[in-house]
Motif scaffolding. Structure first.
Motif, mmCIF file in Angstrom:
data_model
loop_
_atom_site.group_PDB
_atom_site.id
_atom_site.type_symbol
_atom_site.label_atom_id
_atom_site.label_comp_id
_atom_site.label_asym_id
_atom_site.label_seq_id
_atom_site.Cartn_x
_atom_site.Cartn_y
_atom_site.Cartn_z
ATOM 1 N N THR A 1 -3.345 8.554 5.160
ATOM 2 C CA THR A 1 -4.628 7.931 5.497
ATOM 3 C C THR A 1 -4.812 6.575 4.826
ATOM 4 O OG1 THR A 1 -5.728 9.098 3.671
ATOM 5 C CG2 THR A 1 -5.712 10.182 5.826
ATOM 6 N N VAL A 2 -3.918 6.221 3.908
ATOM 7 C CA VAL A 2 -4.011 4.924 3.240
ATOM 8 C C VAL A 2 -3.421 3.868 4.162
ATOM 9 C CG1 VAL A 2 -3.400 3.597 1.181
ATOM 10 C CG2 VAL A 2 -3.827 6.044 1.002
ATOM 11 N N VAL A 3 -4.258 3.236 4.935
ATOM 12 C CA VAL A 3 -3.844 2.201 5.886
ATOM 13 C C VAL A 3 -4.770 1.000 5.714
ATOM 14 C CG1 VAL A 3 -2.886 3.827 7.554
ATOM 15 C CG2 VAL A 3 -5.302 3.210 7.689
ATOM 16 N N ILE A 4 -4.418 -0.075 6.354
ATOM 17 C CA ILE A 4 -5.245 -1.280 6.326
ATOM 18 C C ILE A 4 -6.460 -1.044 7.205
ATOM 19 C CG2 ILE A 4 -5.316 -3.753 6.749
ATOM 20 C CD1 ILE A 4 -2.336 -3.857 6.370
ATOM 21 N N ASP A 5 -7.636 -1.175 6.617
ATOM 22 C CA ASP A 5 -8.863 -0.935 7.351
ATOM 23 C C ASP A 5 -9.062 -1.991 8.424
ATOM 24 O OD1 ASP A 5 -11.450 0.721 7.304
ATOM 25 O OD2 ASP A 5 -12.195 -1.329 7.300
ATOM 26 N N SER A 6 -9.630 -1.578 9.557
ATOM 27 C CA SER A 6 -9.866 -2.513 10.654
ATOM 28 C C SER A 6 -10.831 -3.622 10.253
ATOM 29 C CB SER A 6 -10.409 -1.765 11.873
ATOM 30 O OG SER A 6 -11.611 -1.070 11.553
ATOM 31 N N PHE A 7 -11.820 -3.291 9.411
ATOM 32 C CA PHE A 7 -12.754 -4.319 8.941
ATOM 33 C C PHE A 7 -12.026 -5.383 8.128
ATOM 34 C CE2 PHE A 7 -15.564 -5.884 5.561
ATOM 35 C CZ PHE A 7 -16.536 -6.496 6.340
ATOM 36 N N LEU B 1 0.823 -1.204 0.000
ATOM 37 C CA LEU B 1 0.000 0.000 0.000
ATOM 38 C C LEU B 1 0.861 1.259 0.000
ATOM 39 C CD1 LEU B 1 -2.934 -0.820 2.455
ATOM 40 C CD2 LEU B 1 -3.054 -0.494 -0.014
ATOM 41 N N GLN B 2 1.890 1.278 0.813
ATOM 42 C CA GLN B 2 2.750 2.453 0.863
ATOM 43 C C GLN B 2 3.488 2.680 -0.448
ATOM 44 O OE1 GLN B 2 2.632 4.523 3.514
ATOM 45 N NE2 GLN B 2 1.078 3.100 4.253
ATOM 46 N N ALA B 3 3.860 1.594 -1.112
ATOM 47 C CA ALA B 3 4.598 1.734 -2.364
ATOM 48 C C ALA B 3 3.686 2.024 -3.546
ATOM 49 C CB ALA B 3 5.408 0.458 -2.635
ATOM 50 N N ALA B 4 2.441 1.516 -3.507
ATOM 51 C CA ALA B 4 1.550 1.640 -4.663
ATOM 52 C C ALA B 4 0.686 2.890 -4.635
ATOM 53 C CB ALA B 4 0.643 0.405 -4.757
ATOM 54 N N THR B 5 0.586 3.579 -3.500
ATOM 55 C CA THR B 5 -0.294 4.749 -3.411
ATOM 56 C C THR B 5 0.077 5.844 -4.407
ATOM 57 O OG1 THR B 5 -0.817 4.298 -1.096
ATOM 58 C CG2 THR B 5 -1.179 6.533 -1.879
ATOM 59 N N PRO B 6 1.352 6.251 -4.533
ATOM 60 C CA PRO B 6 1.674 7.282 -5.544
ATOM 61 C C PRO B 6 1.330 6.844 -6.965
ATOM 62 C CG PRO B 6 3.480 7.019 -3.984
ATOM 63 C CD PRO B 6 2.543 5.890 -3.737
ATOM 64 N N TYR B 7 1.543 5.579 -7.284
ATOM 65 C CA TYR B 7 1.224 5.097 -8.627
ATOM 66 C C TYR B 7 -0.278 5.134 -8.875
ATOM 67 C CZ TYR B 7 0.702 1.858 -12.534
ATOM 68 O OH TYR B 7 0.353 1.278 -13.728
#
Length: 327
Positions: free
Chosen positions: A204-210, A183-189
């Protein structure tokens, strides 16, 4: 960035309006990366002017826990109470989530990716189940010895469940760590491809608790299923007779062979479905990339020029501008 900007006045005019600039009083400052709900593709909004005329779309913020249906009903009641006239057949206010609007174009893609991931997970589960069955056949004599020494069925089940749960817990931890890194690497792309910045910033791009809870639940179900298979097989025979034979053959009983064959068939079927879906997706992308546009698109760029209406009030003025610009 000026903390004293509130209550100051600025003069501004709309680009598509012939009216001269008007003074506006600043009553608030929007947070960074704010996007207007109807205009995501134009990037961050620099200024939001007060609404002077009626509009069909408004942005409202609901209190936490307020249902959309209740809010829509209250807004419709308030509108009918103050409105002098209402269009015939007006059905009331309709609320739509800003987040739903933002992800509307990518939701089908995410659903396809989720379906492919679920198929891959099913294939992995079948692989694990086959390996567990083979390992159980190797450990059948050990399990029979435990039963002969007084171990109950629940002790055998607890042993197998603990082993499967430990394996699934380690796999879940590794999967969550890899997901966070991706997620951290793919967000800018992803932002570049969609042409939109992430609301609230990339942090804010994090793994959702759900998602974490759903993954943990899936891991628990997988651990339970993979531990139930050898436990059920251990119940189908007598411990003393199998211990006395000392057999270490890899064929197993007829039930075991049938179960293993069924799992292998399910794995092949899931793999074939996934390969067909991937082939169709690759074929679709290839056809889209090779579509003939009717023109040579190499070196062509698309640009948008917004002319102020007060300087170019009619079609003749706009035409004259483009003719002078392209001359």
């Amino acid at each position: 960035s000026d903390p004293q900007i509130i209550d100051r006045s600025v003069r501004a005019a709309l680009a598509a309006s012939a009216a001269p600039p008007q003074p506006y009083r600043i009553v608030g400052v929007l947070p960074p990366r704010f996007h207007f709900v109807r205009d995501y593709h134009r990037g961050p909004t620099e200024m939001v002017l007060p609404l002077r005329t009626a509009a069909r779309t408004y942005m409202v913020r609901l209190r936490e826990g307020v249902p959309l249906a209740d809010a829509a009903r209250r807004i419709a009641q308030a509108t009918r109470a103050v409105a002098t006239t209402a269009p015939p057949g007006w059905t009331g206010a309709h609320l739509e989530s800003v987040h739903a609007t933002y992800v509307a174009t990518v939701r089908p893609i995410l659903r396809m990716v989720m379906a492919a991931a679920a198929t891959a997970l099913l294939i992995v589960c079948v692989n694990v189940a086959v390996l567990v069955l083979l390992r159980t056949q190797r450990r059948q004599q050990e399990l029979n010895v435990r039963i002969s020494l007084g171990a109950g069925r629940r002790h055998i089940f607890r042993l197998l469940l603990t082993e499967s749960a430990l394996l699934c817990a380690v796999a879940l931890g590794i999967a969550l760590a890899l997901t966070w890194l991706i997620l951290q690497a793919a967000t800018p792309y992803v932002e570049t491809q969609l042409g939109r910045a992430v609301p609230g910033g990339r942090e804010t791009v994090v793994i959702d608790s759900f998602v974490v809870v759903l993954s943990a639940g899936a891991a628990m179900v997988i651990a339970l299923c993979t531990s139930c298979l050898p436990w059920l097989l251990s119940r189908s025979g007598t411990g003393a007779s199998r211990t006395s034979t000392g057999s270490r053959t890899a064929t197993g009983s007829r039930t075991t062979r049938h179960l293993r064959s069924a799992l292998v068939a399910a794995e092949i079927a899931g793999t074939l479905a996934l390969l067909v879906a991937c082939g169709l997706m690759i074929r679709t992308v290839s056809n889209l990339a090779g579509t003939d546009l009717g023109i040579r698109a190499e070196g062509l760029l698309r640009a948008r020029i917004a002319l102020p209406q007060r300087s170019y009030p009619d079609t003749a003025a706009v035409t004259a501008f483009y003719e002078a610009w392209t001359a």
